[in-house]
Scaffold this motif. Structure first.
Motif, PDB file in Angstrom:
ATOM      1  N   GLY A  34       3.370  26.616 -24.496  1.00  0.00           N
ATOM      2  CA  GLY A  34       2.483  27.242 -25.463  1.00  0.00           C
ATOM      3  C   GLY A  34       1.163  26.494 -25.475  1.00  0.00           C
ATOM      4  O   GLY A  34       1.142  25.270 -25.359  1.00  0.00           O
ATOM      5  N   PHE A  35       0.048  27.218 -25.584  1.00  0.00           N
ATOM      6  CA  PHE A  35      -1.287  26.618 -25.572  1.00  0.00           C
ATOM      7  C   PHE A  35      -2.118  27.117 -26.747  1.00  0.00           C
ATOM      8  O   PHE A  35      -1.933  28.239 -27.224  1.00  0.00           O
ATOM      9  CB  PHE A  35      -2.025  26.968 -24.274  1.00  0.00           C
ATOM     10  CG  PHE A  35      -1.573  26.187 -23.082  1.00  0.00           C
ATOM     11  CD1 PHE A  35      -2.282  25.077 -22.660  1.00  0.00           C
ATOM     12  CD2 PHE A  35      -0.443  26.560 -22.375  1.00  0.00           C
ATOM     13  CE1 PHE A  35      -1.876  24.350 -21.559  1.00  0.00           C
ATOM     14  CE2 PHE A  35      -0.027  25.841 -21.270  1.00  0.00           C
ATOM     15  CZ  PHE A  35      -0.742  24.737 -20.858  1.00  0.00           C
ATOM     16  N   LYS A  36      -3.057  26.292 -27.169  1.00  0.00           N
ATOM     17  CA  LYS A  36      -4.032  26.650 -28.198  1.00  0.00           C
ATOM     18  C   LYS A  36      -5.389  26.192 -27.711  1.00  0.00           C
ATOM     19  O   LYS A  36      -5.570  25.039 -27.330  1.00  0.00           O
ATOM     20  CB  LYS A  36      -3.679  25.950 -29.514  1.00  0.00           C
ATOM     21  CG  LYS A  36      -4.769  25.975 -30.586  1.00  0.00           C
ATOM     22  CD  LYS A  36      -4.965  27.348 -31.161  1.00  0.00           C
ATOM     23  CE  LYS A  36      -5.911  27.313 -32.368  1.00  0.00           C
ATOM     24  NZ  LYS A  36      -7.134  28.017 -32.168  1.00  0.00           N
ATOM     25  N   GLY A  37      -6.361  27.114 -27.708  1.00  0.00           N
ATOM     26  CA  GLY A  37      -7.700  26.793 -27.247  1.00  0.00           C
ATOM     27  C   GLY A  37      -8.687  26.610 -28.383  1.00  0.00           C
ATOM     28  O   GLY A  37      -8.569  27.233 -29.435  1.00  0.00           O
ATOM     29  N   ILE A  38      -9.638  25.722 -28.152  1.00  0.00           N
ATOM     30  CA  ILE A  38     -10.758  25.510 -29.064  1.00  0.00           C
ATOM     31  C   ILE A  38     -12.016  25.619 -28.209  1.00  0.00           C
ATOM     32  O   ILE A  38     -12.139  24.915 -27.200  1.00  0.00           O
ATOM     33  CB  ILE A  38     -10.679  24.126 -29.736  1.00  0.00           C
ATOM     34  CG1 ILE A  38      -9.388  24.019 -30.538  1.00  0.00           C
ATOM     35  CG2 ILE A  38     -11.896  23.881 -30.610  1.00  0.00           C
ATOM     36  CD1 ILE A  38      -9.099  22.634 -31.056  1.00  0.00           C
ATOM     37  N   GLU A  39     -12.957  26.532 -28.592  1.00  0.00           N
ATOM     38  CA  GLU A  39     -14.125  26.740 -27.735  1.00  0.00           C
ATOM     39  C   GLU A  39     -15.395  26.965 -28.528  1.00  0.00           C
ATOM     40  O   GLU A  39     -15.360  27.259 -29.723  1.00  0.00           O
ATOM     41  CB  GLU A  39     -13.898  27.912 -26.786  1.00  0.00           C
ATOM     42  CG  GLU A  39     -13.923  29.272 -27.429  1.00  0.00           C
ATOM     43  CD  GLU A  39     -13.764  30.403 -26.410  1.00  0.00           C
ATOM     44  OE1 GLU A  39     -13.418  30.153 -25.247  1.00  0.00           O
ATOM     45  OE2 GLU A  39     -13.980  31.544 -26.796  1.00  0.00           O
ATOM     46  N   SER A  50     -18.801  30.436 -22.466  1.00  0.00           N
ATOM     47  CA  SER A  50     -18.176  29.481 -23.374  1.00  0.00           C
ATOM     48  C   SER A  50     -17.603  28.296 -22.613  1.00  0.00           C
ATOM     49  O   SER A  50     -17.469  28.319 -21.390  1.00  0.00           O
ATOM     50  CB  SER A  50     -17.076  30.156 -24.193  1.00  0.00           C
ATOM     51  OG  SER A  50     -16.013  30.555 -23.366  1.00  0.00           O
ATOM     52  N   HIS A  51     -17.288  27.286 -23.374  1.00  0.00           N
ATOM     53  CA  HIS A  51     -16.568  26.125 -22.848  1.00  0.00           C
ATOM     54  C   HIS A  51     -15.649  25.626 -23.955  1.00  0.00           C
ATOM     55  O   HIS A  51     -15.870  25.892 -25.133  1.00  0.00           O
ATOM     56  CB  HIS A  51     -17.523  25.022 -22.390  1.00  0.00           C
ATOM     57  CG  HIS A  51     -18.337  24.439 -23.501  1.00  0.00           C
ATOM     58  ND1 HIS A  51     -17.934  23.341 -24.225  1.00  0.00           N
ATOM     59  CD2 HIS A  51     -19.514  24.829 -24.046  1.00  0.00           C
ATOM     60  CE1 HIS A  51     -18.834  23.060 -25.140  1.00  0.00           C
ATOM     61  NE2 HIS A  51     -19.809  23.954 -25.067  1.00  0.00           N
ATOM     62  N   ILE A  74     -14.464  26.223 -18.560  1.00  0.00           N
ATOM     63  CA  ILE A  74     -15.642  27.043 -18.837  1.00  0.00           C
ATOM     64  C   ILE A  74     -15.245  28.492 -18.581  1.00  0.00           C
ATOM     65  O   ILE A  74     -14.338  28.761 -17.785  1.00  0.00           O
ATOM     66  CB  ILE A  74     -16.881  26.640 -18.003  1.00  0.00           C
ATOM     67  CG1 ILE A  74     -16.588  26.733 -16.509  1.00  0.00           C
ATOM     68  CG2 ILE A  74     -17.350  25.252 -18.370  1.00  0.00           C
ATOM     69  CD1 ILE A  74     -17.823  26.521 -15.629  1.00  0.00           C
ATOM     70  N   SER A  75     -15.887  29.428 -19.275  1.00  0.00           N
ATOM     71  CA  SER A  75     -15.524  30.831 -19.091  1.00  0.00           C
ATOM     72  C   SER A  75     -16.737  31.735 -19.179  1.00  0.00           C
ATOM     73  O   SER A  75     -17.779  31.361 -19.724  1.00  0.00           O
ATOM     74  CB  SER A  75     -14.489  31.262 -20.132  1.00  0.00           C
ATOM     75  OG  SER A  75     -15.075  31.340 -21.409  1.00  0.00           O
ATOM     76  N   ASP A  80     -15.015  43.882 -19.940  1.00  0.00           N
ATOM     77  CA  ASP A  80     -13.608  43.596 -20.222  1.00  0.00           C
ATOM     78  C   ASP A  80     -13.045  42.484 -19.330  1.00  0.00           C
ATOM     79  O   ASP A  80     -11.879  42.136 -19.431  1.00  0.00           O
ATOM     80  CB  ASP A  80     -12.790  44.886 -20.029  1.00  0.00           C
ATOM     81  CG  ASP A  80     -11.386  44.778 -20.599  1.00  0.00           C
ATOM     82  OD1 ASP A  80     -11.220  44.148 -21.667  1.00  0.00           O
ATOM     83  OD2 ASP A  80     -10.447  45.312 -19.965  1.00  0.00           O
ATOM     84  N   THR A  81     -13.869  41.908 -18.467  1.00  0.00           N
ATOM     85  CA  THR A  81     -13.399  40.909 -17.507  1.00  0.00           C
ATOM     86  C   THR A  81     -13.654  39.490 -18.005  1.00  0.00           C
ATOM     87  O   THR A  81     -14.775  39.137 -18.350  1.00  0.00           O
ATOM     88  CB  THR A  81     -14.079  41.104 -16.135  1.00  0.00           C
ATOM     89  OG1 THR A  81     -13.805  42.430 -15.682  1.00  0.00           O
ATOM     90  CG2 THR A  81     -13.569  40.111 -15.119  1.00  0.00           C
ATOM     91  N   VAL A  82     -12.596  38.693 -18.021  1.00  0.00           N
ATOM     92  CA  VAL A  82     -12.670  37.291 -18.424  1.00  0.00           C
ATOM     93  C   VAL A  82     -12.413  36.433 -17.183  1.00  0.00           C
ATOM     94  O   VAL A  82     -11.410  36.618 -16.497  1.00  0.00           O
ATOM     95  CB  VAL A  82     -11.609  36.950 -19.494  1.00  0.00           C
ATOM     96  CG1 VAL A  82     -11.688  35.486 -19.889  1.00  0.00           C
ATOM     97  CG2 VAL A  82     -11.756  37.857 -20.701  1.00  0.00           C
ATOM     98  N   SER A  83     -13.323  35.495 -16.911  1.00  0.00           N
ATOM     99  CA  SER A  83     -13.153  34.544 -15.808  1.00  0.00           C
ATOM    100  C   SER A  83     -13.147  33.136 -16.389  1.00  0.00           C
ATOM    101  O   SER A  83     -14.036  32.775 -17.157  1.00  0.00           O
ATOM    102  CB  SER A  83     -14.289  34.667 -14.797  1.00  0.00           C
ATOM    103  OG  SER A  83     -14.282  35.942 -14.210  1.00  0.00           O
ATOM    104  N   LEU A  84     -12.145  32.367 -16.010  1.00  0.00           N
ATOM    105  CA  LEU A  84     -12.012  30.982 -16.482  1.00  0.00           C
ATOM    106  C   LEU A  84     -11.820  30.049 -15.292  1.00  0.00           C
ATOM    107  O   LEU A  84     -11.134  30.402 -14.326  1.00  0.00           O
ATOM    108  CB  LEU A  84     -10.794  30.830 -17.391  1.00  0.00           C
ATOM    109  CG  LEU A  84     -10.822  31.597 -18.699  1.00  0.00           C
ATOM    110  CD1 LEU A  84      -9.450  32.106 -19.054  1.00  0.00           C
ATOM    111  CD2 LEU A  84     -11.338  30.695 -19.793  1.00  0.00           C
TER     112      LEU A  84
END
Length: 157
Positions: A34-39, A50-51, A74-75, A80-84
């Motif tokens: 499980g993960f949680k992001g902060i950006e 974003s980062h 970084i993203s 609708d496209t998300v790149s990370l």
């Protein structure tokens, strides 16, 4: 009494060494996490840049005893496209495995398949080689997601 004390000290000192020696030098396994992001994000010309950092917990025991991950990234979001793209430091609580990772997915689907390659390690993981491709499902609205990693590794030490 002295012999008993020497025996206890010897067993105590040898136990971590025996555990490290018993770790398989190569293998494959699957873990859930499980993960949680902060950006921090900015809107620029129709894109969101974003980062941030995602923090993860591996929820299953595994041959490398990996427990947590710290993954800066970084993203870019366009339509609708998300790149990370990012890096991770996975740890067993003592030593680390370092990785590079990337993924591109449709935000509307919320399902990301990504590539992850080992770039090195510290301590017992020094010189590790392998990969850890993943699949993550976004859950909630606060940057949480559930993932599955497919680990393949070879320890060179």
């Amino acid at each position: 009494m002295l012999v008993r004390s020497v025996l206890i000290v010897t067993i105590t000192l040898a136990t971590p060494t025996l555990a490290a020696e018993q770790m398989a030098k190569s293998g494959s396994f699957i873990t859930a996490s499980g993960f949680k992001g902060i950006e921090q994000a900015q809107q620029i010309g129709g894109h969101t840049l974003s980062h941030g950092v995602v923090y993860g917990i591996v929820t299953e025991d595994n041959p490398l005893h990996i427990k947590t991950a710290n993954c800066p990234y970084i993203s870019e979001v366009s339509a609708d496209t998300v790149s990370l793209v990012g890096k991770c430091a996975w740890t067993d609580g003592e030593d680390h495995i370092f990785t590079d990772w990337n993924t591109t997915f449709l935000a509307s689907k919320g399902l990301a398949n990504g590539a992850q390659t080992f770039t090195g390690g510290s301590g017992k993981f020094s010189g590790i080689q392998g990969s850890n491709p993943f699949q993550c499902q976004l859950v909630g609205k606060e940057g949480q997601f559930l993932c599955t990693q497919n680990w393949t590794y070879q320890l060179t030490n």
